[in-house]
Design a protein around this motif. Structure first.
Motif, mmCIF file in Angstrom:
data_model
loop_
_atom_site.group_PDB
_atom_site.id
_atom_site.type_symbol
_atom_site.label_atom_id
_atom_site.label_comp_id
_atom_site.label_asym_id
_atom_site.label_seq_id
_atom_site.Cartn_x
_atom_site.Cartn_y
_atom_site.Cartn_z
ATOM 1 N N GLY A 188 0.807 -1.210 0.000
ATOM 2 C CA GLY A 188 0.000 0.000 0.000
ATOM 3 C C GLY A 188 0.840 1.259 0.000
ATOM 4 N N LEU A 189 2.136 1.113 0.325
ATOM 5 C CA LEU A 189 3.022 2.276 0.344
ATOM 6 C C LEU A 189 3.333 2.800 -1.055
ATOM 7 C CD1 LEU A 189 5.532 1.323 3.180
ATOM 8 C CD2 LEU A 189 3.719 3.039 3.238
ATOM 9 N N VAL A 236 -0.640 -7.853 -5.338
ATOM 10 C CA VAL A 236 -1.481 -7.692 -4.155
ATOM 11 C C VAL A 236 -0.806 -6.666 -3.259
ATOM 12 C CG1 VAL A 236 -2.422 -8.791 -2.091
ATOM 13 C CG2 VAL A 236 -2.367 -10.043 -4.266
ATOM 14 N N GLY A 237 -1.570 -5.642 -2.856
ATOM 15 C CA GLY A 237 -1.009 -4.577 -2.033
ATOM 16 C C GLY A 237 -1.541 -4.615 -0.615
ATOM 17 N N TYR A 279 -3.667 -4.581 -9.893
ATOM 18 C CA TYR A 279 -3.212 -4.338 -8.524
ATOM 19 C C TYR A 279 -4.432 -4.489 -7.631
ATOM 20 C CZ TYR A 279 -1.672 -1.756 -4.363
ATOM 21 O OH TYR A 279 -1.371 -1.378 -3.077
ATOM 22 N N LEU A 280 -4.431 -5.522 -6.746
ATOM 23 C CA LEU A 280 -5.548 -5.734 -5.841
ATOM 24 C C LEU A 280 -5.219 -5.134 -4.485
ATOM 25 C CD1 LEU A 280 -6.293 -7.808 -8.085
ATOM 26 C CD2 LEU A 280 -7.356 -9.159 -6.286
ATOM 27 N N ASP A 281 -6.002 -4.150 -4.105
ATOM 28 C CA ASP A 281 -5.817 -3.476 -2.825
ATOM 29 C C ASP A 281 -6.300 -4.399 -1.712
ATOM 30 O OD1 ASP A 281 -5.969 -1.939 -0.555
ATOM 31 O OD2 ASP A 281 -6.900 -0.214 -1.522
ATOM 32 N N ALA A 282 -5.365 -4.899 -0.907
ATOM 33 C CA ALA A 282 -5.700 -5.757 0.239
ATOM 34 C C ALA A 282 -5.301 -5.054 1.525
ATOM 35 C CB ALA A 282 -4.990 -7.106 0.119
#
Length: 677
Positions: free
Chosen positions: A572-573, A612-613, A667-670
């Motif tokens: 996420g950064l 995956v983020g 990009y999957l925001d996790a």
């Protein structure tokens, strides 16, 4: 009923008889096992366990006692390669290496530990059925004659069953027409070969890790010589005749001759007497099916007998044993006969073998045969709790084992579910996965999650082998499959060393080097102010976090099949600022670009590549022990908590499955809504 010496007399202390004895004791029945041999056999004999059998052993807590068994590779059908891992939804899809001597030892310890009485050196000489009991006559090692009275007797005493003969069971079938000689040899240097065809016969050789080479040889023109054990000179002569090679100088450890006789008892029950294992059916022991079929007989019968003796079922339940197991045995004998023709037929079978190889190129055909051999096609008892009746087949009632869940036998099926079967959809059964940096944190959770779905997982770590072993142990405790892989990343030769080890381990377990799923998870963080970051630390971050994933993916292209999966763990950064981790965020930005461009490059092969983020995720570091710090971090998520490693692992598992087939380059925001503002 007159006073009985025991509830059940089991004749034969091989694996089948011992599994039956243990199940009977688990169900509260008294059981006495009579065995002709004074000591357990030291002969090699069978060495393969199949998926249904492994499930049965898992339900009894016995898989761990067996090692657990290592993966024995892909398998075959009549000598034509067939990967049994394609069998279907089972955590044990495939085949597993467990010598019969080990299986017998483990089952003996288990059964006697439960209170089963095993009397060795006792030869059964007579059997008389009365309305309320069976009287068994036997001769003890001292020569003393004794009589035992029991409610029921089960013959698990093999091909030459005394129980079958004394009780008058019809045993129709055909005698032997072909013979297979087998030997375990030490001190011989032979190349490995798998059912290699020669003008005069078929030869097989495989050297084990202990240095012992097992050979099998069939000569087309050799007439079966009866059940006698062949001499080493006979084996040597036949091997030379077929292969042209001399076994002179080898030390024979075990010699054996098997034939293709095919017989099956007309009925598995006669009054109070039952048959199981080779006492009920005789067949060529190809691919380990004979032992597995026998163990599954015992698992089915044990629950029925225990339920009847405990008053939980009527006499009619015992009749369903034959109704369920006889068709299964008939089907297994049929597929073994087909395999015998493919294996030992001469040139006249070449056309059939060619067609069969073509058919095995069809996934549905492979799955069908793999499930049939593995017992996953409804042809084997469900993995019920020991002591719970294996209630199967038409018209049988549902029962609840003590302390367990309801066990239902659906009409016309032999499939049941209990709390002992691992709760998994098995979407990755038959797949292999490499998860880098999986000894802890998100990588560990991901490895465990993929294994739960049936994948064989390579658990990678840079240096902490003990931590990787712990992850493997956690997976195996749940019935999954994994192996550790130690290789440092970010150093010269890192990818080459990792794949050298990976391919060797995969080859031993699956017979191939395919990697279906690559998860680039390994990474290091910076954690310093931007002005304090050194060039050396900067280079280290990029070497581990960006360079290594690029070249791991590049190297994996020769192992990834069409339709494979690549999942890169980003951060996420890359979406929010944290100056302490600017260089780390730059490396993860590179990962997102790796994902984007390789997704387009590999799309024509059906390979998906996604990122995956994760957001703030509890990876076990000390900061997560600070309640105030955790509360502050939790406030960033719309869910009001910090992430758990399993939250991310579940996203990775989705991307690894066929459910994500239409997602690539994403990009999957996790992050649990951390980026929503």
């Amino acid at each position: 009923m007159a006073a009985l010496d025991t509830d059940v007399v089991v004749v034969g202390a091989g694996p089948v008889g011992l599994l039956l004895a243990g199940d009977l004791r688990s169900g509260g029945a008294r059981v006495t096992v009579l065995e002709r041999l004074t000591e357990p056999t030291t002969e090699s004999r069978a060495s393969i366990l199949h998926a249904r059998t492994m499930e049965l052993l898992h339900a009894r807590g016995l898989v761990g006692r067996l090692g657990p068994p290592p993966d024995a590779g892909p398998g075959h059908f009549g000598g034509i390669p067939l990967d049994l891992a394609e069998a279907g939804d089972s955590p044990y899809a495939g085949q597993w290496k467990a010598p019969q001597t080990l299986v017998e030892t483990v089952l003996a310890d288990w059964a006697t530990g439960l209170g089963a009485e095993v009397r060795r050196g006792h030869t059964v000489t007579g059997l008389t059925q009365e309305p309320d009991r069976v009287d068994v006559l036997a001769v003890a090692p001292t020569g003393e004659r004794l009589r035992l009275s029991a409610a029921y007797v089960v013959g698990c005493d093999g091909e030459e069953s005394a129980v079958r003969r004394l009780a008058g069971f019809a045993f129709p079938g055909t005698g032997p027409t072909r013979e297979l000689l087998r030997a375990d040899l030490r001190g011989v240097d032979l190349r490995d070969r798998r059912f290699e065809r020669h003008p005069d016969g078929v030869a097989n050789a495989r050297r084990g890790p202990d240095g012992v080479t097992r050979i099998m040889v069939h000569a087309f023109d050799r007439v079966p010589g009866g059940p006698k054990t062949p001499s080493f000179e006979e084996v040597r002569a036949v091997w030379a005749h077929v292969t042209g090679e001399d076994l002179g100088g080898a030390e024979p450890l075990w010699l054996n001759a098997f034939h293709n006789a095919r017989r099956q008892a007309a009925c598995y029950r006669s009054g109070r007497v039952f048959l199981a294992g080779d006492a009920a059916h005789v067949q060529l022991p190809v691919g380990g099916q004979a032992l597995n079929l026998g163990l599954q007989d015992a698992a089915d019968l044990g629950g029925r007998l225990a339920a009847r003796l405990a008053g939980r079922a009527g006499e009619e339940l015992l009749d369903t044993y034959h109704a369920v197991r006889h068709p299964v045995g008939s089907r297994v004998l049929g597929n073994i006969e087909a395999q015998a023709q493919l294996l030992f037929g001469g040139p006249e079978m070449d056309g059939v073998r060619t067609v069969f190889r073509e058919l095995l190129g069809i996934a549905a055909a492979r799955r069908h045969l793999a499930a049939m051999i593995s017992g996953l096609d409804g042809g084997g008892p469900a993995p019920t709790r020991p002591g719970a009746p294996a209630v199967t087949g038409p018209g049988t009632p549902a029962m609840t084992p003590p302390g367990g869940t309801d066990v239902h036998g659906a009409p016309g099926t032999n499939r049941q579910h209990t709390t002992h079967r691992r709760n998994t959809m098995g979407k990755l059964t038959g797949k292999t996965a490499l998860v880098t940096g999986s000894s802890r944190g998100i990588g560990r959770a991901t490895a465990i999650r993929l294994a739960r779905e049936g994948a064989l997982v390579a658990v990678h770590c840079a240096s902490n082998g003990a931590a990787a072993d712990e992850t493997v142990a956690a997976i195996e405790k749940e019935g999954g499959r994994a192996f550790p892989l130690v290789a440092e990343l970010g150093v010269p030769g890192d990818v080459h060393e990792l794949f050298l080890k990976l391919e060797r381990e995969l080859k031993e377990r699956t017979g191939a080097t395919t990697v279906d799923i690559l998860v680039n998870n390994a990474g290091v963080m910076g954690g310093v102010a931007p002005e304090d970051l050194t060039p050396e630390a900067f280079d280290r971050l990029f070497a581990v976090n960006a360079k290594a994933p690029y070249f791991l993916l590049q190297r994996a292209l020769r192992n990834l099949p069409d339709g494979g999966r690549v999942i890169n763990i980003s951060s996420g950064l890359t979406r929010v600022a944290n100056p302490q981790e600017v260089a780390y965020a730059m490396t993860k930005g590179a990962i997102d670009q790796l994902t984007l461009h390789f997704a387009k490059h590999l799309g024509p092969r059906g390979i998906t590549v996604n990122s995956v983020g994760p957001g703030i995720t509890d990876n076990g570091t000390p900061v997560f022990d600070d309640k105030d710090a955790v509360a502050a971090m939790a406030s960033f998520s719309v869910f009001g908590r910090v992430g758990d490693t399993r939250d991310v692992a579940d996203v990775v598992a989705f991307l690894a499955s066929d459910d994500s087939r239409w997602i690539t380059g994403s990009y999957l925001d996790a992050s649990g809504g951390t980026l929503l503002g």
